[in-house]
Scaffold this motif. Structure first.
Motif, PDB file in Angstrom:
ATOM      1  N   MET A   1       0.648  -1.070  -0.117  1.00  0.00           N
ATOM      2  CA  MET A   1      -0.122  -0.196  -0.393  1.00  0.00           C
ATOM      3  C   MET A   1       0.938   1.169   0.117  1.00  0.00           C
ATOM      4  O   MET A   1       1.483   1.629   0.797  1.00  0.00           O
ATOM      5  CB  MET A   1      -0.928  -0.070   1.581  1.00  0.00           C
ATOM      6  N   GLU A   2       0.753   2.119  -0.998  1.00  0.00           N
ATOM      7  CA  GLU A   2       1.004   3.059  -1.438  1.00  0.00           C
ATOM      8  C   GLU A   2       1.258   4.383  -0.485  1.00  0.00           C
ATOM      9  O   GLU A   2       1.963   5.359  -0.558  1.00  0.00           O
ATOM     10  CB  GLU A   2       2.396   3.309  -2.397  1.00  0.00           C
ATOM     11  N   ILE A   3      -0.153   4.044  -0.503  1.00  0.00           N
ATOM     12  CA  ILE A   3      -1.133   5.738   0.003  1.00  0.00           C
ATOM     13  C   ILE A   3      -0.836   5.724   1.678  1.00  0.00           C
ATOM     14  O   ILE A   3      -1.608   4.775   2.056  1.00  0.00           O
ATOM     15  CB  ILE A   3      -1.897   6.213  -0.987  1.00  0.00           C
ATOM     16  N   LEU A  11      -5.048  13.710   0.751  1.00  0.00           N
ATOM     17  CA  LEU A  11      -6.636  14.410  -0.509  1.00  0.00           C
ATOM     18  C   LEU A  11      -7.075  14.192  -0.191  1.00  0.00           C
ATOM     19  O   LEU A  11      -8.068  15.491  -0.834  1.00  0.00           O
ATOM     20  CB  LEU A  11      -5.795  12.835  -1.322  1.00  0.00           C
ATOM     21  N   SER A  12      -8.163  13.859   0.798  1.00  0.00           N
ATOM     22  CA  SER A  12      -9.059  14.156   1.056  1.00  0.00           C
ATOM     23  C   SER A  12      -9.754  15.816   1.441  1.00  0.00           C
ATOM     24  O   SER A  12     -10.174  16.416   1.415  1.00  0.00           O
ATOM     25  CB  SER A  12      -9.545  13.753   2.488  1.00  0.00           C
ATOM     26  N   ALA A  15      -9.409  17.848  -1.557  1.00  0.00           N
ATOM     27  CA  ALA A  15     -11.048  16.853  -2.067  1.00  0.00           C
ATOM     28  C   ALA A  15     -11.801  18.206  -1.127  1.00  0.00           C
ATOM     29  O   ALA A  15     -12.781  18.624  -1.892  1.00  0.00           O
ATOM     30  CB  ALA A  15     -11.448  15.624  -1.816  1.00  0.00           C
ATOM     31  N   THR A  16     -12.154  18.729  -0.183  1.00  0.00           N
ATOM     32  CA  THR A  16     -13.429  19.107   0.680  1.00  0.00           C
ATOM     33  C   THR A  16     -12.788  20.608   0.141  1.00  0.00           C
ATOM     34  O   THR A  16     -14.064  20.886  -0.193  1.00  0.00           O
ATOM     35  CB  THR A  16     -12.690  19.149   2.142  1.00  0.00           C
ATOM     36  N   GLY A  19     -14.233  21.070  -3.464  1.00  0.00           N
ATOM     37  CA  GLY A  19     -16.100  21.434  -2.871  1.00  0.00           C
ATOM     38  C   GLY A  19     -16.265  22.378  -2.566  1.00  0.00           C
ATOM     39  O   GLY A  19     -17.405  22.812  -3.296  1.00  0.00           O
ATOM     40  N   PHE A  20     -15.376  23.130  -1.643  1.00  0.00           N
ATOM     41  CA  PHE A  20     -16.121  24.242  -1.032  1.00  0.00           C
ATOM     42  C   PHE A  20     -16.226  26.088  -2.056  1.00  0.00           C
ATOM     43  O   PHE A  20     -16.859  25.846  -2.347  1.00  0.00           O
ATOM     44  CB  PHE A  20     -15.439  24.336  -0.044  1.00  0.00           C
ATOM     45  N   TYR A  23     -18.144  24.719  -4.612  1.00  0.00           N
ATOM     46  CA  TYR A  23     -19.548  25.689  -4.072  1.00  0.00           C
ATOM     47  C   TYR A  23     -19.570  27.376  -3.861  1.00  0.00           C
ATOM     48  O   TYR A  23     -20.844  28.408  -4.411  1.00  0.00           O
ATOM     49  CB  TYR A  23     -19.786  25.336  -2.411  1.00  0.00           C
TER      50      TYR A  23
END
Lengths: 188, 259, 229, 864
Positions: A1-3, A11-12, A15-16, A19-20, A23
């Protein structure tokens, strides 16, 4: 698992944030004010006096091609100062656009079940004839010893909805013909 | 900059010139109505009735009062309809007018439900959902061109006035002071300030005005929390999937190459 | 590599799936116009709202129809999606590695619906119920509902949209885009998957299918209906 | 109106009685709001709590038809208070400007003496001999009583004896005091149901307007006139206002709030059976010559202080005859006076009489009315006893209805429940133009004559009434031209009629100029007469209506202010047409500015906005607004002010009669009365000043249909001389215990043909309704919104019940009386239809005017 877990959070987070950002782009309140509007119809320059009660309020009428598009109070009139009650504010509905307005002389013959259209000339000729025949057949030349020169067989009603010039001519014509039953709304 | 209407119920005679003038200027068709034992008609606001007068008979120790109350858009500063409009068709102008750009309106009707004063109305069919929202727009075209709104201009007893909001507030306060104890000004603080100010000298409940109007918490929840969260969640998922695709594809290529 | 194919989805199930998908996509897109102001110009004129309603009718009628036509299968499906066990936990643990890295070894064998699909089905089931329930209220009872209740309906509708929509994205991705899910889309189009794919993705199920097929060869008419475990 | 709308803002106390301006004169109501803003008190007296009442400081209910009792009570209160606190009243006004000090004929007896009757009642003929209702002539000596009654007896001076101390028992003040001594607050309550404390509050409040410099205003409408004693009700307002010194002053007076845009003008133009244009009496058969007519009607006086304006009657009648008969009217032929119709003296030709004669033949010769023309009037809805009206219409040979709309009258032959084939009336329906589709003038309540313009086209073939009239008369003339044997043919052919050729447009300016008047001989021949002071009785001037003289003048006759602002004041095609002026600056007569030294404070006269009859005078009797020195009682609101001997010494409004201030030899203020003062007591002077038919002072009588068994005041229950056409139709309280009244609402207008065809108004007031108290509704088991039936001897109607707190049963000293109310706007034709309230109203009339009793009649009610 490299991540790694860290990468995942990164990353999250990205991404958030993304998203904003979306928005903000897609949903943020518009800052710019609504553009100024043009009047959707003219206010009116024609001057008239209300046909309803006896206040004598001034009104401005806007018409396009002879058709009324707006009526409202004349702000410069000393009585109403631009104001209009429910009737005055609805005055436009008295115009030719109201399909209930009469637009043709009509005649109903004795015992007839419905109206028949007439031309003006015809209608007025017929009325003139009736006035003359009824008047002449019911003429009262004398009252006792005195000259009286009248007819009591024809009545004439109305005037409060007419202009002064019309009322005056009505008065003159009917008295001139010898009518004595000359009455109008002021009596009732 | 902000404008406001001042409605002085103590001067209003309910001649309903405003009701007719509103229809006249805004080209609104008449409703078919019934007399149900009151002077009041139409029974409610509708897509073609943006303003109506409410008649209330109140009898108490001071005798009988016949109260008249203007019912139309209040043009709130904190306007639920503006907050809730998904397409931003309902928006607020600098002059405080809550305007509806009917081109943009999809007829969703969220504004109808978000309004603390129960003002916006939809035309159209409930079944197809094809509709537009209608309500008082404070005669924006007249105001933009330096005229008073049609209702204000037509008001015979001078119960309606229009001008800079701060002037109207000052005038209302002066009027309340003049009227004395029972009088109060409604709309100065409500919902961060309405752009229709009421001067009344009977309790608000007699006028059927909501005492503490507020935009429903659901509207705030929806607008300020749920929607951004929605974008966030979808953003995260989409981002995750993109990442997954890149990683998985890279691995597969690697695996193939490895074979 | 064998070219043997096994039937994954019956024609009815496929029709149902695609009908519902089409409706859901239409609903999602037309719904999105109301959700995202930047797209609102599309919604002007209200045509999308009519489309939304037509799609909603399909979205409601399709499952009802399917349920009426195939009550057994429907019950089976519902029972299946709500049957969760140890394997599912193992699957969930192994899934990230699998979907990113492709390590199949840790993945427990799956029945015809793997845990991920079940998860999706559960979300879809509840969001559909949410959509339909709140949608009907918003559509027909707008005038009778109190403003507060309506606002909550809108919120639930949108909540369903966010959760269901997010999961839909995942489903679409896995079904059609993910590099490994090569035959998933095919299975739903043609109804069949290769034995290989079936073995790798739905090991448990394939075993059953294979057993059935073998039995069928020996005893025609022995397509015993089997319950999933 | 003695004053006008904008002047109402100057009032300190406003009593709205028998009117409802917030609903029926809404736009002008704004001036009441202005007055209240200034601190004025608004009192509303009405059987029903109206939209006007909702804005009042003080509301007092009275049972319909009891106005004289209520006002009589106020008069008593004022007289008592005046004797106790004369400093609170303008006693100079009372003694100098009213006939309070005049001595009355010693044989005069009134209701206190004769149990409700006045001296001279002739029971058999139901009339009064009025010889004692007059003043005692100053030429009387002990033993030789001479009444001021023309023709004057030998030794008469034509002036009344006076006692300015107001103590003589025969002076008007003392007679007034005796007359109203019986009208105690308790009696007022017993008759009218007004709560005693409310009545006293009204009295205390309104009496304050009697102070010097304070103005009290009475605003009334048809709620006062629509009674069997309507004229006396108005008289009672006049008496109260004279006692309080309120007539003539700014913010004072008596305002008849007119209900139609030109009902003032149509009255001025004399579309009434008893007058000819300019309020000249109609000639009657006994007027064999013009001189006889003039002698009969022209008031005379021996009082040097009196201007007695009506002495100019010969000028006005002669100029009218010149306008009508032109060259055919010469001094040698009595100015064609013989062409004019002369009804039998004393015979009634008013509205009810017309419809009675139509159905049954007249009361004299049983002659029937066979043809009827209705010019924008809808008697099928507006007449009393509507069912009788409809029956009468069915007997006509022909009917002409000129209107913008189909009316109940024009389609009476196909009304619901009627078979058209059974009705043999020929009907013509002519489409008319509306107010903004033609040009012309209308006169408002405040006597402002205003020009309005054509702003839009009418529908289809619709035409202006003016053009229809022109064409019709030209056609009639042609018919008579062809018939040499026709009666009074010369009269018709001589009638001047050169407005336009048949079928052509008639310019109303041409007619208005004829109304204004021309010089017809001399060097000014052809010029317009600038004011009625210039009219002559020798045939050198023509004038269609003397009160309008000066409304349209030649450019050369404009005054200095008009000249200076000519371009802005007169549109090019209306040069000299003063009715078209729209000068919005509030300036007084001759354009004085607003500086005090200019003699004008801006009190809202607007002397250059439109034109106002008479003589552009905005407030009539304005000479009563100043003291004997010509200085205003109210310096805040000076109507006119005397500035010494200089030319144009009166500044402000156009002063009544010009001349000097009284102390400098000027005349008395009430120039339209031969006494020169206001009449508390209305004497019979033997000319047109013949008092009223039912007494020189108002006395309360019960309405013809009364809920009471007896008049609480006297044995005379009803006005003894009212005109009753159908005694058999009297509804009595045993079967019909409920008092009913009709009225109007702001959303509709009169007989409804205009508003019931306007959807925005129909929306606001969609259906006929009947208002009643919660108490009555409970008694009759009626719920709000139910359909109810109201009925009496004349018919029944169905409508929606509107149960309201705004009607309350009257508690009259132990007796409870219910009253209901209903609008009368509905009929069977139009966008909104409904039953007509006038189905229920009786065929009875005021003895002076025969105006119908629309406001107090009996009925019963039940759930439908």
């Amino acid at each position: 698992m490299e991540i790694s877990r860290r990468d995942f959070f990164k990353l999250s987070g990205a991404a958030t944030a993304g998203g904003f950002l979306i928005y903000q782009t897609l949903d943020a309140q518009k800052a710019a004010a609504e553009a100024s509007l043009d009047l959707h119809k003219p206010i009116g320059e024609g001057y008239t006096i209300c046909p309803y009660d006896g206040s004598g309020c001034g009104f401005l009428v806007a018409a396009e091609d002879g058709r009324v598009v707006n009526i409202e109070g004349d702000p410069d009139h000393p009585v109403n100062r631009g104001a209009a009650c429910a009737k005055g504010a609805s005055m436009r509905q008295l115009s030719a656009d109201n399909e209930r307005r009469l637009n043709k002389p009509r005649y109903r013959r004795a015992g007839g079940a419905d109206w028949e259209d007439l031309e003006w000339d015809e209608a007025l000729d017929m009325i003139a004839e009736r006035i003359k025949s009824t008047r002449d057949a019911n003429w009262i030349e004398n009252e006792g010893e005195s000259i009286s020169r009248r007819t009591e067989a024809i009545g004439c009603l109305g005037g409060a909805a007419l202009d002064n010039e019309e009322c005056y001519l009505l008065s003159k014509m009917m008295r001139g013909l010898g009518l004595v039953y000359l009455e109008h709304q002021a009596r009732i | 900059m902000a404008k406001a209407i001042m409605y002085d119920a103590t001067k209003c005679t309910a001649c309903r010139g405003c009701q007719a003038a509103c229809k006249q200027w805004n080209e609104l068709e008449a409703e078919e109505t019934k007399n149900t034992g009151s002077y009041e008609n139409p029974a409610d606001l509708s897509y073609r009735t943006w303003l109506k007068m409410r008649f209330t008979e109140v009898e108490n120790g001071n005798g009988l009062a016949w109260l008249f109350t203007r019912r139309a858009c209040m043009h709130c500063t904190d306007a639920g309809c503006v907050q809730v409009c998904p397409t931003k068709a309902v928006n607020k102008t600098d002059s405080g007018i809550v305007y509806i750009d009917r081109e943009k309106c999809t007829g969703c009707g969220y504004c109808v439900e978000a309004c603390p004063f129960d003002v916006p109305r939809l035309d159209g069919s409930r079944v197809t959902g094809k509709a537009k929202m209608f309500k008082c727009i404070l005669c924006k075209d007249r105001v933009d061109n330096g005229h008073e709104p049609a209702c204000v201009k037509t008001c015979p007893p001078g119960a309606l006035d229009f001008g800079e909001r701060e002037d109207m507030v000052a005038k209302s306060e002066a009027r309340v002071a003049e009227l004395g104890d029972d009088a109060l000004l409604y709309g100065d603080k409500e919902l961060d300030g309405l752009h229709v100010l009421y001067v009344v000298n009977h309790p608000l409940k007699d006028h059927k005005l909501p005492v503490n109007p507020e935009v429903s918490p659901a509207v705030t929840l929806w607008q300020d929390i749920l929607k951004p969260v929605g974008y966030g969640v979808v953003g995260i998922v989409a981002g995750g999937l993109l990442l997954n695709y890149m990683v998985a594809r890279a691995r597969m290529v690697k695996a193939k190459e490895g074979k | 590599m064998t070219h043997h194919e096994v039937e994954k989805y019956s024609a009815g199930a496929r029709w149902f799936h695609w009908t519902i998908t089409a409706a859901a996509l239409v609903l999602a897109i037309t719904g999105l116009f109301l959700y995202v102001p930047a797209f609102s110009s599309v919604a002007e004129g209200g045509a999308t709202r009519i489309v939304h309603r037509i799609a909603a009718v399909i979205f409601i009628l399709a499952p009802l129809l399917f349920f009426l036509m195939k009550p057994g299968r429907s019950f089976h499906f519902i029972k299946e999606i709500f049957s969760w066990g140890k394997d599912d936990l193992a699957w969930l643990k192994a899934a990230p590695d699998y979907y990113f890295g492709g390590d199949e070894k840790k993945m427990p064998p799956q029945p015809d619906m793997n845990t991920g699909q079940k998860l999706w089905a559960v979300v879809a089931f509840f969001s559909a119920l949410g959509f339909i329930f709140t949608g009907i209220f918003m559509w027909f009872l707008k005038d009778t509902l109190s403003a507060g209740v309506f606002d909550w309906m809108v919120i639930i509708h949108d909540l369903c949209f966010i959760v269901g929509g997010a999961m839909l994205l995942v489903h679409l991705y896995l079904g059609a885009i993910h590099p490994r899910m090569t035959e998933s889309l095919k299975s739903m189009v043609k109804g069949k998957v290769s034995a290989e794919y079936a073995q790798s993705h739905h090991g448990k199920w394939y075993k059953e299918v294979a057993a059935r097929e073998a039995a069928a060869k020996g005893t025609p008419g022995g397509q015993g209906k089997q319950q999933a475990h | 109106m003695t004053n006008h709308w904008t002047d109402v803002a100057n009032s300190d106390y406003i009593m709205v009685i028998a009117g409802n301006p917030a609903e029926n004169h809404p736009a002008a109501y704004g001036h009441i709001t202005d007055a209240i803003e200034r601190g004025a008190k608004l009192i509303v007296v009405d059987p029903r709590f109206t939209r006007s009442a909702s804005k009042a400081h003080l509301y007092c209910p009275i049972r319909s038809g009891t106005d004289v009792a209520f006002i009589g009570g106020l008069i008593k209160y004022v007289i008592d208070d005046m004797e106790a606190n004369p400093g609170n009243y303008n006693m100079t006004y009372v003694t100098e400007y009213t006939n309070a000090a005049f001595l009355v004929h010693p044989d005069y007896k009134g209701p206190p003496d004769l149990d409700g009757l006045f001296a001279g009642y002739d029971e058999a003929n139901r009339t009064y001999g009025k010889s004692k209702w007059t003043y005692l002539d100053a030429g009387s000596t002990e033993g030789n009583i001479i009444p001021v009654l023309y023709p004057l007896a030998e030794g008469g001076k034509g002036v009344a004896k006076k006692d300015k101390t107001l103590k003589d028992p025969n002076c008007v003040f003392q007679i007034l005091k005796r007359q109203y001594a019986r009208y105690t607050p308790e009696m007022v309550n017993k008759i009218s149901g007004a709560p005693v404390e409310k009545f006293l509050e009204v009295a205390q409040t309104f009496a304050k307007s009697g102070a010097v410099g304070k103005a009290g205003n009475i605003l009334y409408a048809m709620g006062a006139t629509h009674h069997t004693n309507g004229a006396q009700i108005i008289r009672s307002y006049g008496i109260l206002q004279l006692l309080l010194g309120n007539v003539g002053v700014s913010g004072g007076g008596i305002q008849a709030m007119r209900g139609e845009s030109n009902v003032q003008g149509s009255t001025d133009q004399a579309l009434l059976s008893h007058i000819i244009p300019g309020y000249l009496n109609v000639p009657v058969h006994t007027d064999a010559t013009l001189q006889k007519y003039i002698d009969r009607v022209t008031p005379k006086t021996g009082d040097p202080l009196s201007l007695n304006w009506w002495k100019n009657t010969p000028k006005y009648i002669t100029s009218l005859l010149k306008a009508w008969y032109g060259g055919a009217a010469t001094a040698s032929n009595d100015f064609a006076f013989h062409y004019m119709p002369k009804p039998k003296s004393g015979k009634n030709h008013t509205h009810i009489a017309l419809f009675e004669a139509m159905e049954k033949g007249d009361e004299d010769k049983k002659e029937k009315v066979k043809g009827l023309m209705c010019w924008g009037q809808n008697p099928a809805v507006g007449s009393p006893n509507a069912n009788q009206t409809l029956r009468a219409l069915e007997t006509l040979d022909w009917l002409v209805c000129v209107d913008m709309w189909e009316t109940e009258t024009s389609v009476f032959w196909k009304r619901p429940g009627v078979d058209p084939t059974t009705i043999d009336t020929e009907v013509f329906q002519l489409p008319a133009l509306g107010s903004y589709e033609k040009e012309g003038t209308v006169s408002n309540s405040g006597r402002w004559v205003q020009w309005r313009y054509k702003c839009a086209d009418g529908p289809g073939d619709a035409r202006a009434d003016l053009e229809m009239l022109n064409d019709l008369m030209l056609k009639v003339k042609k018919l008579y031209d062809d018939d040499a044997a026709a009666p009074n043919r010369d009269g018709i052919l001589s009638l001047t009629w050169d407005y336009a050729a048949e079928g052509e447009h008639v310019d109303p300016r041409k007619v208005l100029k004829e109304v204004n008047g021309y010089y017809v001989t001399g060097e000014k021949a052809g010029q317009l007469v600038n004011g009625f002071a210039n009219l002559a009785d020798n045939g050198s001037t023509s004038c269609g209506n003397w009160v309008y003289c000066g409304c349209y003048v030649d450019e050369a006759s404009l005054d200095a202010f008009e000249n200076a602002n000519k371009a802005a004041m007169f549109p090019p095609d209306n040069m000299g047409n003063r009715t078209a002026r729209r000068w919005t600056a509030d300036v007084g007569n001759a354009g004085f500015g607003s500086k005090p030294e200019d003699g004008y404070k801006p009190i809202g006269l607007y002397n250059y906005y439109a034109w106002c009859w008479p003589a552009n005078r905005r407030i009539v009797y304005n000479r009563a607004s100043v003291d004997l020195n010509g200085q205003p009682w109210d310096t805040e609101h000076p109507v006119i002010t005397w500035f010494g001997d200089a030319a144009g010494a009166w500044k402000g409004d156009v002063s009544d009669g010009g001349g000097k201030a009284m102390v400098h030899g000027g005349h008395a203020p009430f120039i339209m009365r031969s006494e020169g003062v206001g009449c508390l007591f209305a004497p019979n002077l033997g000319t047109r000043e013949a008092s009223l038919a039912d007494g020189p002072l108002p006395e309360h009588y019960e309405p013809w249909e009364s809920p009471l068994d007896a008049n609480p005041l006297s044995a005379t229950k009803n006005d003894p001389v009212i005109k009753i056409w159908r005694p058999e139709e009297q509804s009595t309280p045993d079967e019909y215990p409920i008092v009913a009244s009709t009225y109007r609402v702001v959303e509709h207008w009169q007989a409804g043909q205009m508003t019931r065809n306007s959807s925005w108004l129909v929306e606001q007031m969609p259906e006929m309704f009947i208002e009643m108290s919660e108490e009555l509704a409970a008694e009759k088991e009626i719920k709000n919104g139910d359909k109810v039936v109201v009925w009496n001897t004349r018919g029944e109607i169905t409508a929606v019940a509107l149960v309201t707190k705004r009607f309350k049963p009257f508690q009259m000293n132990g007796t409870t009386v219910h009253q209901i109310g209903m609008p009368w706007h509905w009929g069977y034709s139009g966008l909104s239809t409904g039953d007509s309230a006038n189905v229920l109203t009786p065929s009875v009339g005021d003895p002076n005017t025969t105006i119908p009793e629309y406001k107090a009649f009996l009925c019963n009610i039940r759930r439908a």
